[in-house]
Design an enzyme around this catalytic site. Structure first.
Site, PDB file in Angstrom:
ATOM      1  N   ASP A 122      -2.993  -1.854  -5.054  1.00 58.22           N
ATOM      2  CA  ASP A 122      -3.536  -0.741  -4.279  1.00 58.22           C
ATOM      3  C   ASP A 122      -4.339   0.187  -5.196  1.00 58.22           C
ATOM      4  O   ASP A 122      -3.772   0.771  -6.124  1.00 58.22           O
ATOM      5  CB  ASP A 122      -2.387   0.030  -3.611  1.00 58.22           C
ATOM      6  N   ASN A 127       0.832  -1.201   0.000  1.00 53.87           N
ATOM      7  CA  ASN A 127       0.000   0.000   0.000  1.00 53.87           C
ATOM      8  C   ASN A 127       0.865   1.249   0.000  1.00 53.87           C
ATOM      9  O   ASN A 127       2.056   1.193   0.311  1.00 53.87           O
ATOM     10  CB  ASN A 127      -0.934  -0.005   1.220  1.00 53.87           C
ATOM     11  N   CYS A 128       0.244   2.355  -0.327  1.00 54.47           N
ATOM     12  CA  CYS A 128       0.895   3.659  -0.367  1.00 54.47           C
ATOM     13  C   CYS A 128       1.673   3.893   0.927  1.00 54.47           C
ATOM     14  O   CYS A 128       1.148   3.602   1.996  1.00 54.47           O
ATOM     15  CB  CYS A 128      -0.171   4.742  -0.560  1.00 54.47           C
ATOM     16  N   PRO A 129       2.875   4.374   0.844  1.00 54.90           N
ATOM     17  CA  PRO A 129       3.616   4.881  -0.318  1.00 54.90           C
ATOM     18  C   PRO A 129       4.576   3.867  -0.935  1.00 54.90           C
ATOM     19  O   PRO A 129       5.365   4.223  -1.799  1.00 54.90           O
ATOM     20  CB  PRO A 129       4.394   6.037   0.276  1.00 54.90           C
ATOM     21  N   LEU A 130       4.558   2.620  -0.495  1.00 61.79           N
ATOM     22  CA  LEU A 130       5.556   1.652  -0.946  1.00 61.79           C
ATOM     23  C   LEU A 130       5.615   1.426  -2.460  1.00 61.79           C
ATOM     24  O   LEU A 130       6.724   1.358  -3.014  1.00 61.79           O
ATOM     25  CB  LEU A 130       5.399   0.331  -0.200  1.00 61.79           C
TER      26      LEU A 130
END
Length: 78
Positions: free
Chosen positions: A43, A16-19
């Site tokens: 995501d 999920n954000c920010p990965l």
């Protein structure tokens, strides 16, 4: 439509954000100008994230595809 040659692939499914953006940024750093990166994410927020990321960094978002479960982006390094 002609198929785009992809130089590198990145699987960020399940992240999920920010990965997804951080992993894409790292992958692009190791590439040369004009090379392309295909990113596959799950995501839903990645659609807006990758559009904003490319606009902000000057990389070109060549394509964005959504099959309902996965989101695929092809980015050309500036």
């Amino acid at each position: 439509m002609a198929a785009t040659t992809v130089d590198k692939e990145l699987d960020v499914k399940g992240l999920n954000c920010p990965l997804p953006i951080l992993r894409a940024k790292k992958a692009l750093a190791d590439m040369t100008s004009g090379q392309t990166l295909r990113v596959v994410a799950t995501d839903p927020g990645s659609v807006k994230d990758f559009a904003a990321f490319c606009k902000q960094t000057g990389n070109a978002l060549l394509s964005s595809d959504d099959n309902g479960r996965e989101f695929t982006f092809v980015i050309s390094k500036r």
